[in-house]
Design a protein around this motif. Structure first.
Motif, mmCIF file in Angstrom:
data_model
loop_
_atom_site.group_PDB
_atom_site.id
_atom_site.type_symbol
_atom_site.label_atom_id
_atom_site.label_comp_id
_atom_site.label_asym_id
_atom_site.label_seq_id
_atom_site.Cartn_x
_atom_site.Cartn_y
_atom_site.Cartn_z
ATOM 1 N N ASP A 160 0.888 -1.164 0.000
ATOM 2 C CA ASP A 160 0.000 0.000 0.000
ATOM 3 C C ASP A 160 0.925 1.212 0.000
ATOM 4 N N GLU A 215 2.828 -4.255 8.089
ATOM 5 C CA GLU A 215 1.635 -4.823 7.432
ATOM 6 C C GLU A 215 1.303 -4.188 6.098
ATOM 7 N N ASP A 216 1.914 -3.046 5.781
ATOM 8 C CA ASP A 216 1.619 -2.444 4.477
ATOM 9 C C ASP A 216 2.527 -2.965 3.363
ATOM 10 N N ARG A 271 3.504 -6.915 1.884
ATOM 11 C CA ARG A 271 3.322 -8.374 2.015
ATOM 12 C C ARG A 271 4.094 -9.077 0.916
ATOM 13 N N LEU A 320 -6.717 4.854 -2.312
ATOM 14 C CA LEU A 320 -6.552 3.715 -3.219
ATOM 15 C C LEU A 320 -7.117 3.962 -4.604
ATOM 16 N N ILE A 363 -2.567 -14.843 3.075
ATOM 17 C CA ILE A 363 -1.784 -13.623 3.314
ATOM 18 C C ILE A 363 -2.729 -12.449 3.091
ATOM 19 N N PRO A 393 -2.281 -5.879 1.847
ATOM 20 C CA PRO A 393 -1.876 -4.677 2.574
ATOM 21 C C PRO A 393 -2.931 -3.576 2.511
ATOM 22 N N PHE A 394 -3.837 -3.678 1.530
ATOM 23 C CA PHE A 394 -4.836 -2.627 1.333
ATOM 24 C C PHE A 394 -6.022 -2.734 2.288
ATOM 25 N N ARG A 435 -5.623 -4.173 5.513
ATOM 26 C CA ARG A 435 -5.118 -4.570 6.830
ATOM 27 C C ARG A 435 -5.788 -3.860 8.002
#
Lengths: 247, 247
Positions: A11, A86-87, A89, A128, B120, B123-124, B126
């Protein structure tokens, strides 16, 4: 040493782009920090298929790095995802030939650009997609896009301040998808100049709103002049979706 | 004076909850700041249907406020959305009777709780769903949920540190929806105790993973003891979806 190729998503909202810059949070820095931890303090270089700018997202960025460790691939995915923020992966990882190079050996890339056409954009997708309230003539945008498919000098669609000399690139696919309020532009090509996808998205938006005629695109390409094209569309609508390599 | 009722959405990720707290970024503070600007420095009180905790989202929170201004409703939506930060959006606004009260006159609320079951997490999303990797038996969760539909003393599903005396509430609807990797729990009731939805979500998750039997829920309700129920599910999976009023 083994060379590993990983497919990663991020992200872009919280990053100053992919590439390391002093005092900035970047994707590459996070990856290098985690690999350094795994390798007990040893610096591991990370090579990506290319940079992405601040706020630009990736669903299929490709990187490579070398390691002396013998960990199964599922173990690598778990270890990296536990340690990474976490942004970012890691979605896939595989061992590749030592000659593989994530940047030099690309044969193509696909990008996706997302607009949201709802009257009021959702707070959940504000980073987004790019909100556009004016009605868009998607048919006109699709017609206009045809002039960009092929091999051309894309100087008109390249940020003016670039050092690249050869601006000939091949666009293999350029199409639109509508998903409810969302409009996506999907573009696949041999490679892209700096800001090329965003300038194409911005110029085609101007066709969509009626500011430019659909038949103007061939003339814009022929001009080989950045000023002939439209505005650079905002970074947060852009996704690096996949990177192709010779198999 | 006119009383206005507004339906708002917010991404809870960046807030310390709905209600004003010293030195914290809250939804109420942002709303009051914007209304103060619109009213040229005059403080305007904002009343919501209820608080939401830090990280909890809303797609249909309801607020009311009073104003002496005569602006058309479309003008109000535009003015508020221009001035508000992008993680809060006003989706609807209407003039209501001066006796309307966003908090006291609610007749029900609907919440949605979202889990993501992909290997998994993206990330968008989370901050928008709770990642759960263990397989969930949604049929067992649905069976277990039946024991919670109806009018009960929900003390077992209420955070221990609450001042509320009457803990009898009515759950009208409690069901699950599967959308690919996403699992949603939708719960509608007359009203909810503090943390009630998250404790229900957490307890039903424990049924889903096999840690608890599906037929345990009646006993948990009958115990009227917080310790009888499961863990409080994480805040960032929860959405206040709608608030009902007598029409």
């Amino acid at each position: 040493m083994k060379r590993l190729k990983a497919t990663i998503a991020y992200d872009g909202s919280g990053f100053a782009g992919y590439q390391v810059q002093p005092d900035k949070r970047t994707v590459q820095l996070e990856l290098m920090n985690v690999l350094k931890t795994i390798h007990k303090g040893k610096v591991v270089q990370v090579v990506a298929s290319g940079r992405t700018d601040a706020k630009v997202h990736a669903t299929g960025q490709v990187i490579h790095f070398d390691t002396a460790f013998s960990i199964p691939m599922t173990g690598w995915i778990k270890a990296l995802n536990v340690l990474l923020p976490e942004d970012i992966r890691v979605n896939a990882i595989e061992e590749v030939d030592a000659s593989f190079h994530a940047r030099y050996h690309t044969t193509g890339k696909t990008y996706r650009y997302k607009w949201n056409r709802s009257q009021i954009i959702s707070p959940f997708t504000r980073n987004l997609m790019v909100h556009i309230k004016q009605p868009l003539d998607v048919e006109a945008m699709t017609i206009a896009a045809q002039a960009l498919i092929g091999t051309y000098d894309f100087s008109s669609f390249c940020a003016a301040n670039t050092a690249v000399v050869d601006k000939v690139r091949t666009v293999r696919r350029l199409e639109f998808e509508e998903h409810g309020d969302e409009l996506h532009m999907i573009i696949e090509g041999s490679g892209f100049l700096y800001n090329m996808v965003r300038i194409i998205a911005g110029t085609l938006t101007e066709v969509g709103t009626g500011k430019r005629a659909a038949d103007e695109l061939s003339r814009i390409v022929a001009a080989t002049d950045r000023d002939a094209a439209g505005k650079t569309a905002a970074a947060h609508g852009l996704y690096l979706e996949s990177v192709m390599y010779e198999s």
